[in-house]
Design a protein around this motif. Structure first.
Motif, PDB file in Angstrom:
ATOM      1  N   GLU A  40     -52.413  20.621  -9.217  1.00 25.32           N
ATOM      2  CA  GLU A  40     -53.457  19.766  -8.478  1.00 25.32           C
ATOM      3  C   GLU A  40     -53.076  19.388  -6.915  1.00 25.32           C
ATOM      4  O   GLU A  40     -51.786  19.085  -6.977  1.00 25.32           O
ATOM      5  N   PRO A  41     -53.860  19.902  -6.258  1.00 24.63           N
ATOM      6  CA  PRO A  41     -53.682  19.381  -4.761  1.00 24.63           C
ATOM      7  C   PRO A  41     -53.668  17.994  -4.576  1.00 24.63           C
ATOM      8  O   PRO A  41     -54.324  17.204  -5.251  1.00 24.63           O
ATOM      9  N   ALA A  42     -52.696  17.549  -3.833  1.00 25.82           N
ATOM     10  CA  ALA A  42     -52.519  16.069  -3.348  1.00 25.82           C
ATOM     11  C   ALA A  42     -52.356  16.078  -1.937  1.00 25.82           C
ATOM     12  O   ALA A  42     -52.012  16.698  -1.139  1.00 25.82           O
ATOM     13  N   ASP A  43     -53.095  15.029  -1.445  1.00 22.36           N
ATOM     14  CA  ASP A  43     -53.256  14.636  -0.168  1.00 22.36           C
ATOM     15  C   ASP A  43     -52.058  13.716   0.501  1.00 22.36           C
ATOM     16  O   ASP A  43     -51.968  12.644   0.187  1.00 22.36           O
ATOM     17  N   THR A  44     -51.069  14.114   1.276  1.00 19.00           N
ATOM     18  CA  THR A  44     -49.947  13.380   1.454  1.00 19.00           C
ATOM     19  C   THR A  44     -50.108  12.928   3.079  1.00 19.00           C
ATOM     20  O   THR A  44     -49.141  12.430   3.478  1.00 19.00           O
ATOM     21  N   LEU A  45     -51.145  13.224   3.621  1.00 21.47           N
ATOM     22  CA  LEU A  45     -51.287  13.066   5.137  1.00 21.47           C
ATOM     23  C   LEU A  45     -51.648  11.349   5.149  1.00 21.47           C
ATOM     24  O   LEU A  45     -51.208  10.813   6.386  1.00 21.47           O
ATOM     25  N   PRO A  46     -52.489  10.598   4.341  1.00 23.29           N
ATOM     26  CA  PRO A  46     -52.662   9.364   4.607  1.00 23.29           C
ATOM     27  C   PRO A  46     -51.329   8.422   4.587  1.00 23.29           C
ATOM     28  O   PRO A  46     -50.452   8.915   3.996  1.00 23.29           O
ATOM     29  N   VAL A  47     -51.282   7.473   5.794  1.00 22.02           N
ATOM     30  CA  VAL A  47     -50.121   6.427   5.550  1.00 22.02           C
ATOM     31  C   VAL A  47     -49.956   5.945   4.247  1.00 22.02           C
ATOM     32  O   VAL A  47     -48.428   6.001   3.961  1.00 22.02           O
ATOM     33  N   GLU A  48     -50.821   5.621   3.567  1.00 26.05           N
ATOM     34  CA  GLU A  48     -50.728   5.049   2.375  1.00 26.05           C
ATOM     35  C   GLU A  48     -51.516   5.768   1.300  1.00 26.05           C
ATOM     36  O   GLU A  48     -52.868   6.244   1.772  1.00 26.05           O
ATOM     37  N   ASN A  49     -51.021   6.118   0.231  1.00 23.41           N
ATOM     38  CA  ASN A  49     -51.774   6.816  -1.034  1.00 23.41           C
ATOM     39  C   ASN A  49     -51.418   6.268  -2.021  1.00 23.41           C
ATOM     40  O   ASN A  49     -50.540   6.493  -3.023  1.00 23.41           O
ATOM     41  N   PRO A  50     -52.121   5.095  -2.459  1.00 22.47           N
ATOM     42  CA  PRO A  50     -51.819   4.236  -3.761  1.00 22.47           C
ATOM     43  C   PRO A  50     -51.902   5.251  -5.023  1.00 22.47           C
ATOM     44  O   PRO A  50     -51.118   5.067  -5.726  1.00 22.47           O
ATOM     45  N   GLU A  51     -52.657   6.113  -5.180  1.00 22.66           N
ATOM     46  CA  GLU A  51     -52.759   7.044  -6.343  1.00 22.66           C
ATOM     47  C   GLU A  51     -51.498   7.687  -6.450  1.00 22.66           C
ATOM     48  O   GLU A  51     -50.890   8.089  -7.569  1.00 22.66           O
ATOM     49  N   LEU A  52     -51.075   8.495  -5.232  1.00 27.06           N
ATOM     50  CA  LEU A  52     -49.884   9.166  -5.493  1.00 27.06           C
ATOM     51  C   LEU A  52     -48.484   8.168  -5.642  1.00 27.06           C
ATOM     52  O   LEU A  52     -47.514   8.536  -6.269  1.00 27.06           O
ATOM     53  N   GLN A  53     -48.488   7.042  -4.940  1.00 32.50           N
ATOM     54  CA  GLN A  53     -47.427   6.203  -5.196  1.00 32.50           C
ATOM     55  C   GLN A  53     -47.378   5.515  -6.751  1.00 32.50           C
ATOM     56  O   GLN A  53     -46.190   5.257  -7.018  1.00 32.50           O
ATOM     57  N   GLN A  54     -48.506   5.730  -7.305  1.00 35.31           N
ATOM     58  CA  GLN A  54     -48.449   5.260  -8.696  1.00 35.31           C
ATOM     59  C   GLN A  54     -47.706   6.302  -9.403  1.00 35.31           C
ATOM     60  O   GLN A  54     -47.000   5.952 -10.418  1.00 35.31           O
ATOM     61  N   LYS A  55     -47.683   7.497  -9.096  1.00 33.75           N
ATOM     62  CA  LYS A  55     -46.963   8.557  -9.879  1.00 33.75           C
ATOM     63  C   LYS A  55     -45.474   8.733  -9.356  1.00 33.75           C
ATOM     64  O   LYS A  55     -44.534   8.915  -9.901  1.00 33.75           O
TER      65      LYS A  55
END
Length: 201
Positions: free
Chosen positions: A31-46
């Motif tokens: 699954e593609p994930a966007d790591t460019l935003p300074v904050e990514n709450p969805e990714l940080q949950q994982k």
């Protein structure tokens, strides 16, 4: 199993290649994930670090980073063995993997320096420091390319991905003065045809 990745990421390539070598790719979704935003709450949950790749198991457990994911995948299928279980062979594989990851880390920092900082703030000495790491590692590897006996290991896989990243981001400039490594990568591609199917993009 689900893996969160970014297409150009060499660390994601390591995981994709491991999945192919171990015959697990058809049992996984990438699954593609966007790591460019300074904050990514969805990714940080994982992963609180908000870094990819992240492997999500069916029971909801998250596994990271790329080396850990690759070793987890290696443990799921008996052959080929990418991570020897113990003894000198294991430490040799892990050390080669660490050296290749160091090339990746330094290369990524050079890319990020130009991507995220305006040119007037580029730090020449800092850039030189990263390039020297890459150059020294390539020189050492070129003088004694790491061979395999029955099949390539995780260390070889990581080195192939590191050289592929230098091709992708730095126009393959390393090839001009590292003929032995160029031949080594050709040998790896012949031994692991799946490598060419994991080109970044």
């Amino acid at each position: 199993m689900k893996v969160y990745i970014a297409g150009p990421s060499p660390y994601a390539r390591k995981v994709r290649l491991t999945a192919l070598v171990k015959g697990l790719a058809d049992h996984m979704s990438f699954e593609p994930a966007d790591t460019l935003p300074v904050e990514n709450p969805e990714l940080q949950q994982k992963n609180p670090l908000a870094k990819i790749p992240i492997l999500m198991l069916d029971n909801g457990q998250a596994i990271y980073d790329s080396k850990v994911i690759c070793e987890y995948l290696d443990a799921q299928v008996a052959s080929p063995v990418l991570f020897p279980g113990d003894g000198p062979d294991r430490w040799q594989v892990l050390t080669l993997g660490a050296l290749a990851d160091g090339i990746l880390d330094a290369g990524l920092l050079l890319v990020y320096e130009k991507r995220f900082r305006p040119e007037e703030k580029w730090h020449a000495d800092w850039q030189k420091r990263q390039q020297l790491k890459i150059d020294a590692a390539l020189s050492a590897l070129n003088s004694a390319p790491p061979r395999w006996t029955t099949h390539p290991t995780y260390g070889h896989l990581t080195l192939a991905c590191a050289l592929g990243y230098l091709d992708f981001r730095f126009e393959g400039a390393w090839r001009n003065s590292h003929a032995n490594l160029v031949s080594w990568l050709d040998d790896y591609r012949a031994a692991v045809p799946a490598f060419d199917g994991t080109q970044p993009g």
